[in-house]
Design an enzyme around this catalytic site. Sequence first.
Site, PDB file in Angstrom:
ATOM      1  N   LYS A  54      -6.350  -5.134  -5.344  1.00 48.15           N
ATOM      2  CA  LYS A  54      -6.383  -5.810  -3.918  1.00 48.15           C
ATOM      3  C   LYS A  54      -7.694  -6.581  -3.740  1.00 48.15           C
ATOM      4  O   LYS A  54      -7.598  -7.743  -2.977  1.00 48.15           O
ATOM      5  CB  LYS A  54      -6.182  -4.914  -3.035  1.00 48.15           C
ATOM      6  N   GLN A 100      -6.224   3.054   2.014  1.00 51.20           N
ATOM      7  CA  GLN A 100      -5.276   3.124   0.581  1.00 51.20           C
ATOM      8  C   GLN A 100      -4.676   4.830   0.613  1.00 51.20           C
ATOM      9  O   GLN A 100      -5.662   5.527   0.966  1.00 51.20           O
ATOM     10  CB  GLN A 100      -6.206   3.088  -0.644  1.00 51.20           C
ATOM     11  N   ASP A 123      -0.894  -3.599   6.244  1.00 55.87           N
ATOM     12  CA  ASP A 123       0.225  -2.984   5.317  1.00 55.87           C
ATOM     13  C   ASP A 123       1.694  -2.779   5.846  1.00 55.87           C
ATOM     14  O   ASP A 123       2.697  -2.784   5.314  1.00 55.87           O
ATOM     15  CB  ASP A 123      -0.223  -1.319   5.117  1.00 55.87           C
TER      16      ASP A 123
END
Length: 289
Positions: A54, A100, A123
């Site tokens: 990412k 995460q 997200d």
Amino acid sequence: MTARILDGKAIAARLRLDLKAEIARLADKHGRAPGLAVILVGEDAASQVYVRNKKKACLDIGLISEEFSQTLPAQTSQQHLLGLIAELNANPKVDGILVQMPVPEHIDPETIIEAIDPGKDVDGFHPYNVGRLAARMPALRSCTPYGCMKLLEETGVDLHGQEAVIVGASNIVGRPMALELLLAGATVTVAHKFTRNLQEHIERADIVVAAAGKPGLVRGEWIKKDAIVIDVGINHGNDGKLTGDVEFESAAQRTAWITPVPGGVGPMTITMLLSNTVQAFREHLGDNQ
Ligand code: NAD
């Protein structure tokens, strides 16, 4: 007919080039590039790889990430993590915040997700953003289902009235995927581990989205002729190879379109994270151009 491959890698590369150009233009106009904070707690090997990918994807297209990102030790307290999220929420240079998952067991993932400012929840996991999608007013959309929708868009097929069957009902894939397809006008069935006779559902599906994390769960011979198959599953074989949830070879004999694993949904997920960060930036700056 021979299946056409929905090449997520190529489509993602094209979208990232577009994003890169847009970021350069936005940075020039506003005097700063969009910022994404990626927070990793602990040393989970798979998470380390995801986070690295990412951050690299951010760097490649001109998003600022390293400066705001942190790796915290596994024993980090929930309170400390919440404090960091509060700081990032208040930082005007940070447009997106990603913690995460999974987080270590002593930390409650829902509390963490709910602590992120919904306007920075790139997200798309915050109940506010999922609720917006449910209410047909999408804001920041969950990256994997959003990426699947982009892949479906590439087929050029009108989704209105299509029978869509989603295999899996998780918060991050199956459920938001159902909301996306419903918004697009499909007739949606969500199958999960309590579903009886999965085969019957798959056999009538014009669109199959498989996201159970069970290799070969969806048999190729179940697939309706000319269906579209999006395989979200990522399964690690004993031979080190990655496979999806759908039996690819036999399914591809019947489908109009099918995604490979790897190289299908995976590259699209990160791309939509980048796209969400740009979207959040524009909204923070009131830039709708
Ligand atoms: P999860 O374990 O949270 O959810 C799995 C879902 O599948 C559950 O709803 C469960 O009820 C359902 N399920 C399990 N067995 C089933 C069966 N026999 N029949 C029907 N449904 C069944 O998993 P998740 O986080 O949603 O991820 C699913 C898969 O997608 C995993 O392989 C994961 O690695 C992959 N994934 C890929 C990406 C990507 O970017 N490509 C992103 C997220 C997840």
